[in-house]
Every structure is written in structure tokens, then in C-alpha cells.
Scaffold this motif. Structure first.
Motif, mmCIF file in Angstrom:
data_model
loop_
_atom_site.group_PDB
_atom_site.id
_atom_site.type_symbol
_atom_site.label_atom_id
_atom_site.label_comp_id
_atom_site.label_asym_id
_atom_site.label_seq_id
_atom_site.Cartn_x
_atom_site.Cartn_y
_atom_site.Cartn_z
ATOM 1 N N ASP A 1 0.870 -1.168 0.000
ATOM 2 C CA ASP A 1 0.000 0.000 0.000
ATOM 3 C C ASP A 1 0.919 1.234 0.000
ATOM 4 O O ASP A 1 2.091 1.137 0.386
ATOM 5 N N ASP B 1 -0.271 5.081 0.790
ATOM 6 C CA ASP B 1 -0.608 6.107 1.783
ATOM 7 C C ASP B 1 -0.695 5.519 3.191
ATOM 8 O O ASP B 1 -1.417 4.553 3.431
ATOM 9 N N ASP B 2 0.041 6.126 4.102
ATOM 10 C CA ASP B 2 0.072 5.719 5.506
ATOM 11 C C ASP B 2 0.768 4.373 5.724
ATOM 12 O O ASP B 2 0.719 3.844 6.829
ATOM 13 N N THR B 3 1.389 3.839 4.675
ATOM 14 C CA THR B 3 2.227 2.651 4.838
ATOM 15 C C THR B 3 3.687 3.035 4.579
ATOM 16 O O THR B 3 4.553 2.736 5.388
ATOM 17 N N ASP C 1 -1.628 -0.749 5.893
ATOM 18 C CA ASP C 1 -2.035 -0.251 7.218
ATOM 19 C C ASP C 1 -3.520 -0.423 7.501
ATOM 20 O O ASP C 1 -3.946 -0.262 8.635
ATOM 21 N N ASP D 1 -6.694 -3.252 2.982
ATOM 22 C CA ASP D 1 -5.486 -3.974 2.549
ATOM 23 C C ASP D 1 -5.510 -5.444 2.952
ATOM 24 O O ASP D 1 -5.282 -6.325 2.119
HETATM 25 MG MG LIG Z 1 -3.028 3.073 3.501
#
Ligand SMILES: [Mg+2]
Length: 232
Positions: free
Chosen positions: A8, A10-12, A183, A188
């Protein structure tokens, strides 16, 4: 043997919140000056615009498109979106990118994977244009063998289409020897597992309900680096 890791974005691979907050700050600064609006009104209208677009376009890449949020925002202030929306979108993304920082463990993990001839894919929601810009900004393009966005797949995660398209582009006809790293449990992990891909969940959420034999929970990317080759 591990053949590919699907990540992933974004935010990973980087923290989303500081970026989004700066994007919103820049939007508010601009609109309070240029249109003489109050901060609270900008924030409230942005949020209602986002919600309307999200509800209309559920689980598609366009449901996250800031250009559409800005279009609604312009309409709600009686401004012509054709004149202003694209500029407002750029104000937001300029602020967003100014805070974007690659997690320090990403390059070491990617180097480990390259050394072992493991392919790297990015599987990410949102439109291709902005996700490609993020990857270029983070300087990851030369590591990435395959990119799939929900715009290209026609649906956001956890729809199986996006995961299957990634396997297809990797020329893999089975989910064995592939792992996903992300995340979000509902997008995911659930999505990868539903097509038979094992997943690492980057999370400190210890909810026992969110647990299954196809998922390994790790608290951060540093921990992932130590265990990624032990589980496949
Ligand atoms: Mg994410």
C-alpha cells in the motif's frame, strides 16, 4: 520462495496525516485571504464537499479526487469551479507534498527485496496521476516493478479486481509466494486475504477480532524488515 511484495502507499510508506493537515492549512490560508471566508466555514464546507463526493462515488478512485471536492467547495460558495477548482486542488497538494517524508525503513526494505530478486508492486487507491506524483516525489520509481491504482482497476480496495490486476501485471498466476503490506485492515488485509494473498498488517491495533491465519501483525516497518523473509 517469495516472488513479490505488494505495498500500500498512503500511511504505509509515509505518514498521511501531517501531509493532509498541511494541505488543508494551505487551502484555508488561501481562501480566507482570497475570498474573505472564515476558517470554520472553509473547514465545514470542505468536509461536507468531501462527504458528498465520497457518498456519490463510493469505493472508486474518483471518490478521493480532490479536484471533485474543490468543485463542490466552489459550488457551495457560488464560485465558478472551472475558474477556481484546479487551482485550489494545487494549493492543497502543494501543502501536502511539502510535508511528505518517506519512512526511513522503506529503502532498506526495498534494497533487501531487490537483492533477493523479489519484485515490488504498489497497490493503491486514488487516481493514477496523483499517486504517480507521490511515488516520484518520494523517489521510489526505480524500485517499483508494477503499479496499480484503483482508477486503473475500476474499484478501490478491498475489491479483488485491484489485487488480481497486480498479480496479472507481475505475471503471477497464483497468490502463493506473494505478500501484501498495508495499514488498513478492512481494505489492505481483508482485500489481499480474500484473493489468497498473505498480508502483513502494519498496526498497533491489538483487537483480537482482527486476526486470522493469513495475516501477520507487525507494529511498524522496522519490525517488518526483520521478519518479512521468515513467513513465506
Ligand atoms: Mg493506507
Amino acid at each position: 520462495m517469495l516472488k513479490a511484495v505488494l505495498f500500500d502507499l498512503d500511511d504505509t510508506l509515509y505518514a498521511y496525516n501531517p501531509c493532509h493537515e498541511e494541505g488543508i492549512n494551505q487551502l484555508v490560508s488561501y481562501l480566507t485571504l482570497a475570498w474573505g471566508l472564515k476558517k470554520e466555514d472553509v473547514l465545514a464546507k470542505y468536509e461536507s464537499s468531501r462527504r458528498i463526493v465520497h457518498d456519490q462515488l463510493k469505493e472508486t478512485a474518483a471518490s478521493h479526487h480532490r479536484l471533485l471536492y474543490m468543485t463542490k467547495l466552489c459550488e457551495s460558495f457560488d464560485k465558478n469551479p472551472i475558474t477556481y477548482a484546479k487551482y485550489l486542488e494545487e494549493v492543497y497538494w502543494k501543502g501536502y507534498f511539502s510535508r511528505m517524508e518517506l519512512n526511513e525503513n522503506v529503502i532498506p526494505i526495498f534494497d533487501d527485496l531487490v537483492k533477493r530478486n523479489v519484485k515490488i508492486a504498489i497497490v493503491t487507491d486514488l487516481v493514477a496521476e496523483i499517486q504517480y506524483r507521490k511515488i516520484l516525489y518520494l523517489g521510489l520509481e526505480d524500485y517499483i516493478n508494477v503499479i496499480v491504482t484503483s482508477e486503473e482497476a475500476g474499484a478501490d480496495k478491498p475489491n479483488p479486481a485491484i489485487f488480481n490486476l497486480a498479480l496479472n501485471k507481475l505475471n503471477l498466476n497464483s497468490p502463493d509466494n506473494v505478500v501484501f503490506v498495508g495499514d488498513s485492515y478492512s481494505k489492505d488485509i481483508f482485500g489481499a486475504n480474500s484473493v489468497g494473498i498473505k498480508a502483513f498488517w502494519i498496526s498497533n491495533d491489538t483487537d483480537p477480532q482482527k486476526s486470522n491465519p493469513m495475516m501477520i501483525r507487525v507494529s511498524d516497518l522496522k519490525t517488518l524488515r526483520g521478519v518479512i523473509f521468515d513467513h513465506v
